[in-house]
Design a protein around this motif. Structure first.
Motif, PDB file in Angstrom:
ATOM      1  N   HIS A  85       1.039  -1.066  -0.216  1.00 24.81           N
ATOM      2  CA  HIS A  85       0.170  -0.010   0.073  1.00 24.81           C
ATOM      3  C   HIS A  85       1.138   1.406  -0.258  1.00 24.81           C
ATOM      4  CE1 HIS A  85      -4.039  -1.619   1.365  1.00 24.81           C
ATOM      5  NE2 HIS A  85      -3.902  -2.344   0.176  1.00 24.81           N
ATOM      6  N   LEU A  86       1.818   1.313   0.786  1.00 23.38           N
ATOM      7  CA  LEU A  86       2.853   2.637   0.901  1.00 23.38           C
ATOM      8  C   LEU A  86       3.239   2.503  -0.600  1.00 23.38           C
ATOM      9  CD1 LEU A  86       4.226   2.321   4.210  1.00 23.38           C
ATOM     10  CD2 LEU A  86       2.511   3.655   4.122  1.00 23.38           C
ATOM     11  N   SER A  87       4.068   2.057  -1.312  1.00 29.98           N
ATOM     12  CA  SER A  87       4.475   1.847  -2.782  1.00 29.98           C
ATOM     13  C   SER A  87       3.772   2.259  -3.686  1.00 29.98           C
ATOM     14  CB  SER A  87       5.294  -0.188  -2.937  1.00 29.98           C
ATOM     15  OG  SER A  87       5.656  -0.154  -2.261  1.00 29.98           O
ATOM     16  N   ALA A  88       2.791   1.571  -3.483  1.00 29.89           N
ATOM     17  CA  ALA A  88       1.276   2.091  -4.309  1.00 29.89           C
ATOM     18  C   ALA A  88       1.107   3.057  -4.248  1.00 29.89           C
ATOM     19  CB  ALA A  88       0.077   1.333  -3.909  1.00 29.89           C
ATOM     20  N   LEU A  89       1.159   4.007  -3.005  1.00 28.05           N
ATOM     21  CA  LEU A  89       0.882   5.430  -2.339  1.00 28.05           C
ATOM     22  C   LEU A  89       2.076   6.260  -3.639  1.00 28.05           C
ATOM     23  CD1 LEU A  89      -0.511   5.547   1.112  1.00 28.05           C
ATOM     24  CD2 LEU A  89      -1.887   5.696  -1.421  1.00 28.05           C
ATOM     25  N   GLU A  90       3.244   6.243  -2.779  1.00 24.96           N
ATOM     26  CA  GLU A  90       4.055   6.478  -3.857  1.00 24.96           C
ATOM     27  C   GLU A  90       4.510   6.856  -5.234  1.00 24.96           C
ATOM     28  OE1 GLU A  90       7.708   8.133  -2.299  1.00 24.96           O
ATOM     29  OE2 GLU A  90       7.832   6.299  -0.337  1.00 24.96           O
ATOM     30  N   LYS A  91       4.611   5.974  -5.898  1.00 27.54           N
ATOM     31  CA  LYS A  91       3.786   5.485  -6.934  1.00 27.54           C
ATOM     32  C   LYS A  91       2.506   6.698  -7.886  1.00 27.54           C
ATOM     33  CE  LYS A  91       2.982   2.603 -11.512  1.00 27.54           C
ATOM     34  NZ  LYS A  91       2.029   3.752 -11.602  1.00 27.54           N
ATOM     35  N   ILE A  92       1.098   7.021  -7.070  1.00 26.56           N
ATOM     36  CA  ILE A  92       0.103   7.738  -7.138  1.00 26.56           C
ATOM     37  C   ILE A  92       1.126   9.124  -7.231  1.00 26.56           C
ATOM     38  CG2 ILE A  92      -2.012   8.665  -5.873  1.00 26.56           C
ATOM     39  CD1 ILE A  92      -2.455   5.669  -5.520  1.00 26.56           C
ATOM     40  N   ARG A  93       1.768   9.377  -6.011  1.00 28.63           N
ATOM     41  CA  ARG A  93       2.166  10.691  -6.457  1.00 28.63           C
ATOM     42  C   ARG A  93       3.567  10.712  -7.455  1.00 28.63           C
ATOM     43  NH1 ARG A  93       6.505  13.416  -1.309  1.00 28.63           N
ATOM     44  NH2 ARG A  93       6.684  15.213  -2.428  1.00 28.63           N
ATOM     45  N   SER A  94       3.731   9.922  -7.684  1.00 28.68           N
ATOM     46  CA  SER A  94       4.511  10.193  -8.786  1.00 28.68           C
ATOM     47  C   SER A  94       3.232  10.841 -10.091  1.00 28.68           C
ATOM     48  CB  SER A  94       5.568   9.184  -9.047  1.00 28.68           C
ATOM     49  OG  SER A  94       6.499   9.047  -8.512  1.00 28.68           O
ATOM     50  N   ASP A  95       2.671   9.309 -10.218  1.00 25.31           N
ATOM     51  CA  ASP A  95       2.083   9.771 -11.344  1.00 25.31           C
ATOM     52  C   ASP A  95       0.991  11.460 -11.531  1.00 25.31           C
ATOM     53  OD1 ASP A  95       3.056   7.463 -11.938  1.00 25.31           O
ATOM     54  OD2 ASP A  95       0.885   6.583 -11.670  1.00 25.31           O
ATOM     55  N   ALA A  96       1.314  11.723  -9.987  1.00 27.07           N
ATOM     56  CA  ALA A  96       0.418  12.869  -9.886  1.00 27.07           C
ATOM     57  C   ALA A  96       1.015  14.158 -10.348  1.00 27.07           C
ATOM     58  CB  ALA A  96      -1.124  12.933  -8.693  1.00 27.07           C
ATOM     59  N   ALA A  97       2.201  14.555 -10.678  1.00 30.91           N
ATOM     60  CA  ALA A  97       3.458  14.764  -9.919  1.00 30.91           C
ATOM     61  C   ALA A  97       3.078  16.477 -11.532  1.00 30.91           C
ATOM     62  CB  ALA A  97       4.671  14.486  -9.792  1.00 30.91           C
ATOM     63  N   GLY A  98       2.888  17.106 -10.884  1.00 32.62           N
ATOM     64  CA  GLY A  98       3.050  18.619 -11.598  1.00 32.62           C
ATOM     65  C   GLY A  98       1.512  18.787 -12.267  1.00 32.62           C
ATOM     66  N   THR A  99       0.853  17.517 -11.465  1.00 23.68           N
ATOM     67  CA  THR A  99      -1.007  18.298 -12.103  1.00 23.68           C
ATOM     68  C   THR A  99      -1.721  19.585 -10.655  1.00 23.68           C
ATOM     69  OG1 THR A  99      -1.893  16.378 -10.106  1.00 23.68           O
ATOM     70  CG2 THR A  99      -1.436  16.102 -12.660  1.00 23.68           C
ATOM     71  N   GLY A 100      -0.617  19.303  -9.511  1.00 25.80           N
ATOM     72  CA  GLY A 100      -1.009  20.176  -8.414  1.00 25.80           C
ATOM     73  C   GLY A 100      -2.585  19.702  -7.428  1.00 25.80           C
ATOM     74  N   ARG A 101      -2.444  17.963  -7.719  1.00 24.77           N
ATOM     75  CA  ARG A 101      -3.595  17.316  -6.967  1.00 24.77           C
ATOM     76  C   ARG A 101      -2.565  16.217  -6.800  1.00 24.77           C
ATOM     77  NH1 ARG A 101      -8.296  17.578  -7.194  1.00 24.77           N
ATOM     78  NH2 ARG A 101      -8.816  15.443  -7.010  1.00 24.77           N
ATOM     79  N   GLN A 153       5.494  25.334  -1.503  1.00 24.72           N
ATOM     80  CA  GLN A 153       6.705  25.618  -1.864  1.00 24.72           C
ATOM     81  C   GLN A 153       6.316  25.706  -3.116  1.00 24.72           C
ATOM     82  OE1 GLN A 153       9.496  22.848  -1.928  1.00 24.72           O
ATOM     83  NE2 GLN A 153      11.022  24.426  -0.852  1.00 24.72           N
ATOM     84  N   GLU A 154       5.645  24.729  -4.160  1.00 28.81           N
ATOM     85  CA  GLU A 154       4.772  24.434  -5.472  1.00 28.81           C
ATOM     86  C   GLU A 154       4.052  25.808  -5.428  1.00 28.81           C
ATOM     87  OE1 GLU A 154       4.073  20.731  -6.764  1.00 28.81           O
ATOM     88  OE2 GLU A 154       6.031  20.427  -6.736  1.00 28.81           O
ATOM     89  N   LYS A 155       2.714  25.812  -4.756  1.00 30.51           N
ATOM     90  CA  LYS A 155       1.869  26.965  -5.005  1.00 30.51           C
ATOM     91  C   LYS A 155       2.188  27.761  -4.674  1.00 30.51           C
ATOM     92  CE  LYS A 155      -0.861  22.503  -5.127  1.00 30.51           C
ATOM     93  NZ  LYS A 155      -1.923  21.909  -4.390  1.00 30.51           N
ATOM     94  N   PRO A 159       1.057  27.328   4.990  1.00 26.32           N
ATOM     95  CA  PRO A 159      -0.099  25.724   5.863  1.00 26.32           C
ATOM     96  C   PRO A 159      -0.883  26.440   6.428  1.00 26.32           C
ATOM     97  CG  PRO A 159       1.960  25.786   5.899  1.00 26.32           C
ATOM     98  CD  PRO A 159       1.832  27.073   5.039  1.00 26.32           C
ATOM     99  N   ALA A 160      -2.480  26.094   7.021  1.00 32.25           N
ATOM    100  CA  ALA A 160      -3.339  26.415   8.161  1.00 32.25           C
ATOM    101  C   ALA A 160      -2.008  25.825   9.677  1.00 32.25           C
ATOM    102  CB  ALA A 160      -4.117  26.293   8.235  1.00 32.25           C
ATOM    103  N   MET A 161      -1.764  24.961   9.219  1.00 32.41           N
ATOM    104  CA  MET A 161      -0.262  24.648  10.564  1.00 32.41           C
ATOM    105  C   MET A 161       0.621  23.819  10.406  1.00 32.41           C
ATOM    106  SD  MET A 161      -3.470  22.493  12.986  1.00 32.41           S
ATOM    107  CE  MET A 161      -3.659  21.455  12.358  1.00 32.41           C
ATOM    108  N   ASN A 162       1.704  23.968  11.264  1.00 31.34           N
ATOM    109  CA  ASN A 162       2.692  22.729  10.460  1.00 31.34           C
ATOM    110  C   ASN A 162       2.476  21.395   9.775  1.00 31.34           C
ATOM    111  OD1 ASN A 162       4.014  20.651  12.360  1.00 31.34           O
ATOM    112  ND2 ASN A 162       2.914  21.954  13.252  1.00 31.34           N
ATOM    113  N   PRO A 163       3.262  21.430   9.525  1.00 22.79           N
ATOM    114  CA  PRO A 163       2.692  20.142   7.906  1.00 22.79           C
ATOM    115  C   PRO A 163       2.668  18.643   8.708  1.00 22.79           C
ATOM    116  CG  PRO A 163       4.976  21.798   6.479  1.00 22.79           C
ATOM    117  CD  PRO A 163       3.971  22.724   8.051  1.00 22.79           C
TER     118      PRO A 163
END
Lengths: 199, 199
Positions: A85-101, A153-155, A159-163
């Motif tokens: 599951h953690l690997s899948a989340l890492e992949k989803i993060r990479s795949d969504a890079a640059g989309t702002g989402r 950083q990108e946008k 942040p409303a609180m610390n990350p």
């Protein structure tokens, strides 16, 4: 001939140890796959050493060499699943890079994992209290906090609180996916969760 | 003389049973107050039958008549505390009636209760798994869902999801107050939590 000498380094033929290692790995994978099938079919109570051996196509004697009891077996299956599951989340993060989402995509996938988890009706709470879960939880927290820092950083948002606090908030809030009334409500939960995290 | 007859209904003088009941209630309260002091001072590990008896000003023999062991004692203290917290949230809701900030006020108070809870460093997880906690959790969920329904009616807003899902989300999200980096971050957590729940 040089290759042959290399193969004997360590006192055992490298190819031979590779084969043994590979075999052990394949048996382990087949056994954990069998656990996954049984859990999906009938929940945690459907997992017994006999049934796992049958489904994995190994003898009970072999199974006991790898896993001494059902608890160890379930813990190993669960640790593998958490890792996947953690690997899948890492992949989803990479795949969504640059989309702002990226954050939304990762949280939505995480919410669906929680909603779809096997044994929904009869959870085995002990599985969620092992050391592997502490590590997974820390990893997920750091991963989400990092996503939030990247977004900031990108946008150029604040942040409303610390990350780290925000990451814990996200993980907790998305945790309510476990008891959500319908799968269709998952995107709504993610929207509600993220809507206030940047000011 | 009529009053006297009435006093003997039930085979025992009413005043006498009142006194006994009152006494039992007072002892129980003193004992649970002592538990509260000890938990606040030294965490759950600081609670022993001997220390509770000393602090409550009762003999160990008396204490054992009320509570057979430390676990029962801690469970009773915890159930009382949960009840008090729920009453406090009810009062906060009433006090904030008409301000349009009932939900925020209740969630902020709840977050502070979680942040300030005793035994922060060494929690006694068993306390949070009793039947009284299931009831308290159901109660809190229904209470928050009802607050959201009231808001929706009063403000003419639309909820982003059904009120029960939103209540579960709020409770989970505010749950991250347990590990918040500072008490000052509580209002921020509440703002982030509620910001997306009406569309």
């Amino acid at each position: 001939m040089g290759a042959c000498i290399e193969q004997y380094i360590g006192g055992m033929p490298k190819l031979w140890t590779d084969t043994v290692e590979g075999h052990r790995h394949a048996v382990r994978a087949a056994v954990l796959d069998a656990v996954a099938v049984l859990v999906a079919e009938a929940g945690f109570s459907g997992v017994s050493m006999t049934r796992v051996a049958e489904h994995a196509g190994v003898t009970r004697a072999t199974l006991y060499k790898y896993f001494p009891d059902v608890e160890t077996l379930l813990a190993a299956w669960h640790a593998r699943q958490v890792g996947e599951h953690l690997s899948a989340l890492e992949k989803i993060r990479s795949d969504a890079a640059g989309t702002g989402r990226q954050l939304q995509a990762v949280l939505e996938a995480y919410a669906l994992m929680l909603y779809d988890r096997p044994g929904h009706d009869a959870p085995a709470p002990a599985l969620h209290r092992g050391t592997h879960m502490d590590h997974a939880h820390e990893y997920l927290e750091a991963f989400i906090a990092d996503l939030i820092r990247t977004d900031v950083q990108e946008k150029g948002v604040d942040p409303a609180m610390n990350p780290v606090d925000l990451a814990r908030y996200c993980i907790q809030a998305i945790g309510s996916a476990r008891s959500l009334s319908s799968r269709d409500a998952v995107p709504g939960l993610v929207s509600v969760t993220v809507s206030g995290i940047y000011t």
